[in-house]
Enzyme design. Structure first.
Site, PDB file in Angstrom:
ATOM      1  N   TYR A 284      24.922  54.678  34.429  1.00 46.22           N
ATOM      2  CA  TYR A 284      25.493  53.903  35.520  1.00 46.22           C
ATOM      3  C   TYR A 284      25.195  54.647  36.814  1.00 46.22           C
ATOM      4  O   TYR A 284      25.564  55.805  36.977  1.00 46.22           O
ATOM      5  CB  TYR A 284      26.996  53.710  35.329  1.00 46.22           C
ATOM      6  CG  TYR A 284      27.314  52.621  34.335  1.00 46.22           C
ATOM      7  CD1 TYR A 284      27.657  51.339  34.756  1.00 46.22           C
ATOM      8  CD2 TYR A 284      27.255  52.864  32.964  1.00 46.22           C
ATOM      9  CE1 TYR A 284      27.933  50.331  33.848  1.00 46.22           C
ATOM     10  CE2 TYR A 284      27.534  51.863  32.045  1.00 46.22           C
ATOM     11  CZ  TYR A 284      27.874  50.603  32.493  1.00 46.22           C
ATOM     12  OH  TYR A 284      28.135  49.610  31.588  1.00 46.22           O
ATOM     13  N   HIS A 316      20.070  46.315  33.384  1.00 49.33           N
ATOM     14  CA  HIS A 316      20.907  45.434  32.577  1.00 49.33           C
ATOM     15  C   HIS A 316      21.861  44.596  33.414  1.00 49.33           C
ATOM     16  O   HIS A 316      21.970  43.385  33.242  1.00 49.33           O
ATOM     17  CB  HIS A 316      21.714  46.243  31.558  1.00 49.33           C
ATOM     18  CG  HIS A 316      22.649  45.401  30.754  1.00 49.33           C
ATOM     19  ND1 HIS A 316      23.979  45.238  31.084  1.00 49.33           N
ATOM     20  CD2 HIS A 316      22.442  44.635  29.662  1.00 49.33           C
ATOM     21  CE1 HIS A 316      24.556  44.429  30.220  1.00 49.33           C
ATOM     22  NE2 HIS A 316      23.645  44.049  29.343  1.00 49.33           N
ATOM     23  N   HIS A 382      23.632  49.259  36.032  1.00 43.54           N
ATOM     24  CA  HIS A 382      23.627  49.715  34.642  1.00 43.54           C
ATOM     25  C   HIS A 382      22.180  49.730  34.150  1.00 43.54           C
ATOM     26  O   HIS A 382      21.539  48.683  34.048  1.00 43.54           O
ATOM     27  CB  HIS A 382      24.474  48.785  33.768  1.00 43.54           C
ATOM     28  CG  HIS A 382      24.392  49.080  32.298  1.00 43.54           C
ATOM     29  ND1 HIS A 382      24.838  48.197  31.340  1.00 43.54           N
ATOM     30  CD2 HIS A 382      23.925  50.161  31.613  1.00 43.54           C
ATOM     31  CE1 HIS A 382      24.625  48.711  30.134  1.00 43.54           C
ATOM     32  NE2 HIS A 382      24.065  49.892  30.278  1.00 43.54           N
ATOM     33  N   HIS A 463      30.823  37.884  29.839  1.00 39.34           N
ATOM     34  CA  HIS A 463      30.152  39.173  29.646  1.00 39.34           C
ATOM     35  C   HIS A 463      30.612  39.844  28.355  1.00 39.34           C
ATOM     36  O   HIS A 463      31.793  40.140  28.170  1.00 39.34           O
ATOM     37  CB  HIS A 463      30.431  40.094  30.831  1.00 39.34           C
ATOM     38  CG  HIS A 463      29.709  41.408  30.763  1.00 39.34           C
ATOM     39  ND1 HIS A 463      28.338  41.503  30.839  1.00 39.34           N
ATOM     40  CD2 HIS A 463      30.161  42.677  30.609  1.00 39.34           C
ATOM     41  CE1 HIS A 463      27.977  42.780  30.759  1.00 39.34           C
ATOM     42  NE2 HIS A 463      29.070  43.510  30.606  1.00 39.34           N
ATOM     43  N   HIS A 465      28.449  42.385  24.960  1.00 31.45           N
ATOM     44  CA  HIS A 465      27.240  43.173  24.724  1.00 31.45           C
ATOM     45  C   HIS A 465      26.526  42.695  23.460  1.00 31.45           C
ATOM     46  O   HIS A 465      26.586  41.516  23.120  1.00 31.45           O
ATOM     47  CB  HIS A 465      27.585  44.658  24.694  1.00 31.45           C
ATOM     48  CG  HIS A 465      27.801  45.249  26.059  1.00 31.45           C
ATOM     49  ND1 HIS A 465      28.122  46.577  26.266  1.00 31.45           N
ATOM     50  CD2 HIS A 465      27.735  44.697  27.287  1.00 31.45           C
ATOM     51  CE1 HIS A 465      28.247  46.811  27.561  1.00 31.45           C
ATOM     52  NE2 HIS A 465      28.023  45.681  28.201  1.00 31.45           N
TER      53      HIS A 465
END
Length: 655
Positions: A284, A316, A382, A463, A465
């Protein structure tokens, strides 16, 4: 002559005669010929109008269940035997100007798909760089098996279309009911173009896939040769490497067009300064930017990603956090492990992989330039680098479009979901494991009361992953699910687009929000924990709304000791070592969790155990209003399962 070309020739001869005034006889004769031509053309046009009415009547006939010949309204070929020659299709030039959406299905743009939709049907046009057959399918997972497939071609001036179902990695079989309408088709020396229409909710529920607002996995293929027949050895042959898949949100509402007149809309770019991406899986990176100094209020009206070519697989997501007004923002740019960084917490803009940015509705903008607006922001990028590349330099960022033409309402972003933490745990071997977060009325109501009116949600960005397969936020009113503030039951980690809600949804006092994420971990040998890496998990929804109020986060997190009680653990220390029971003392809790004999049934049992247990509440507002509700950190019981009102009708109109 009775053609339009004859009309042009006659007109040209008249123009020439005008230049020769003396040729009156020829001129009068030409006028007489022209009058006869117009009369003939008028008759031809009347015939054409009648033909069009006949075609429209056929197309409006609806789909027919069990049709084993052709679909009403379009020539789709026969299904009575392989090798038969299908009837000819309608062959007319294509006008692509009326389509509302377009996407290239492959990187080389050999397969272009255009589409438009209404409440009942969706119309496609496939423009493909081939003079053979083309295939388009709707897949449950991006693979061929179980896909609803359409294959068509143009041969000897005739267009053909067939409705099929893929039972494996071989030629999809013809559906007993041909429920796709061929509207037009033609080819030139390089491309084949087919236009066709189908229902969103199919009549043939066994073989045809319903098209919803969820992410659709589109599969595509083509071959440079036309089939000889419909099926069997004479049917469409193997496509070879000319195939692929792409995730698309077909039923997405288009954002409004933005007038980019010079002087009316100004841009401001925030770019990472040639960052050397660390050679580790997750980084990050934070960079501080001062926003433009403005002499009066402006509105941010569009947010657009700036991705360095070649780095699309590494960048990302990007979040822009606004810094507290009057605070000293962190300086420079550097790696930052968590947010907030300094006094920069509330999300101002968001973009994630696969997205294209967003434009605010015409009546909404994000306020800039007033005493209550941020002067500085932190852009957090990210970087996802699972291959641990060491030679990647990045200059990606975000572009703001803003204008002095202030709109009616100020926008805000409210984050709802599960607080990012290792306490969010997902077991292995789960075909579907659900995690749930609550935004209680005790958090929402004080902020709505301070605002003095409801808020209106116009967009959301879901959101999760890599193991996320579904995300949705329920709006619960009086114990009943009224609607959804964003929902995707077929979520794709690589397509995280801001979705506009149509119509906008009102959130009022007494309402509560439940965010649910579904995960699939059948391929993972161990636990997946919440965290910032792509291999870890999140469950969030960024809601865009107006008018702006003081609440930024309305999240929750499963209470860890209740979750661990499933394994018989009753006490742990600060190093996550088991203290009680004595038989497990000194063991890391991760070891205990992963050594459990996981099956799909055990994963389901843990799912129910966590869902019924308490949660830790997070209710965070803007500076000065951070603890307006005063409940952050408290342990609350979960909301009861709300009632979902379902329609009693399961039939599809017209079937």
């Amino acid at each position: 002559m009775t053609t339009f070309a004859a009309f042009l020739l006659a007109s040209a001869s008249i123009g020439f005669l005008f230049a020769n005034v003396g040729a009156q006889d020829q001129y009068l004769t030409a006028l007489s010929d022209l009058q006869q031509l117009v009369t003939s053309m008028d008759a031809t046009l009347q015939d054409l109008k009648a033909d069009v009415q006949d075609i429209k009547a056929a197309l409006q006939g609806g789909c027919t269940v069990g049709n084993d010949a052709t679909t009403s309204g379009g020539n789709t070929g026969t299904t009575s035997g392989g090798g038969e020659v299908p009837p000819s299709g309608l062959l007319v030039p294509s006008d692509s100007g009326d389509f509302t959406h377009q996407a290239a299905l492959d990187e080389s743009e050999r397969f272009i798909l255009l589409w438009k939709f209404d409440s009942d049907t969706i119309t496609f046009e496939a423009q493909v760089q081939t003079t053979g057959f083309i295939g388009l399918g709707f897949s449950p997972n991006g693979g061929m098996t179980g896909s609803d497939v359409i294959i068509g071609w143009v041969k000897d001036g005739q267009a053909y279309l067939t409705d099929r179902y893929a039972e494996g990695y071989f030629l999809p079989r013809l559906d007993a009911s041909q429920d796709v309408e061929l509207l037009s088709g033609y080819e030139n020396g390089t491309h084949t173009v087919l236009r066709f229409r189908r229902r969103l909710r199919p009549c043939d529920t066994a073989d045809d896939k319903e098209i919803t607002e969820d992410t659709q996995r589109i599969i595509w293929s083509f071959n440079d040769n036309d089939p000889v027949g419909l099926d069997g050895p004479d049917g469409p042959q193997y496509h070879g490497s000319n195939r692929g898949s792409k995730s698309i949100i077909l039923l997405q509402k288009n954002p409004p067009d933005l007038d980019l007149q010079e002087g009316n809309v100004i841009t401001f770019d925030m770019i990472n300064p040639n960052v050397k991406v660390p050679s580790k899986e997750t980084t990050y990176w934070c960079s501080t930017f001062q926003l433009p100094v403005l002499d009066k209020k402006h509105h941010l009206v569009k947010v657009e990603p700036i991705l360095q070519p070649g780095n699309e697989g590494v960048v990302h997501h990007i979040l822009v956090h606004q810094c507290t007004t009057g605070s000293n923002p962190p300086s420079g740019n550097q790696e930052c492990h968590t947010m907030p960084w300094g006094n920069c917490r509330a999300v101002m803009a968001a973009w994630a992989v696969g997205g294209s940015g967003y434009t605010y509705p015409d009546h909404v903008g994000f306020s800039l330039g007033t005493a209550n607006d941020p002067s500085y922001v932190v852009m957090q990028t990210h970087y996802d680098n699972p291959q641990r590349l060491s030679d990647v330099y990045d200059n990606s960022g975000i572009r703001f479009y803003y204008t002095p033409e202030v709109r009616q309402f100020d926008a805000g972003i409210l984050e709802v979901g599960i607080q990012v933490s290792q306490n969010h745990a997902i077991p292995p071997q789960a075909d579907t494991f659900d995690s749930t977060a609550f935004c209680y009325k005790e958090c929402l109501d004080p902020f709505l009361q301070e605002l003095g009116e409801p808020i209106h949600v116009f967009a959301s960005m879901l959101h999760a992953h890599q193991v996320g397969v579904g995300v949705k936020t329920k709006l619960v009113r009086n114990g009943v699910v009224k609607t959804y503030l964003g929902r995707d039951e077929s979520y794709d980690f690589n397509l995280q687009e801001t979705r506009f809600l149509d119509p906008e949804i009102t959130v009022q006092e007494g309402d509560e929000l439940i965010t649910e994420c579904s995960y699939r971990t059948t391929h993972r040998p161990g636990f997946t924990f919440g965290g910032e890496a792509s291999s870890e998990e999140m469950c969030q929804n960024y809601l865009q709304y107006y008018p702006r109020f003081k609440l930024d986060h309305c999240d929750s997190l499963p209470e860890i000791m209740h979750s661990l009680s499933f394994f018989g653990i009753t006490q742990i220390d600060n190093n996550l070592q088991v203290v009680k029971p004595d038989s497990m003392a000194g063991t890391n809790i991760g070891v205990v969790l992963n050594q459990h004999p996981w099956t799909k049934e055990e994963a389901e049992r843990l799912d129910q155990h966590i869902r019924s247990g308490p949660v830790v509440v997070k209710c965070k507002g803007r500076p000065g209003f951070t603890n307006l509700a005063g409940i952050t950190g408290q342990v609350w019981n979960p909301l009861p399962e709300p009632t979902v009102l379902m329609s009693n009708s399961t039939s599809v109109s017209g079937c």
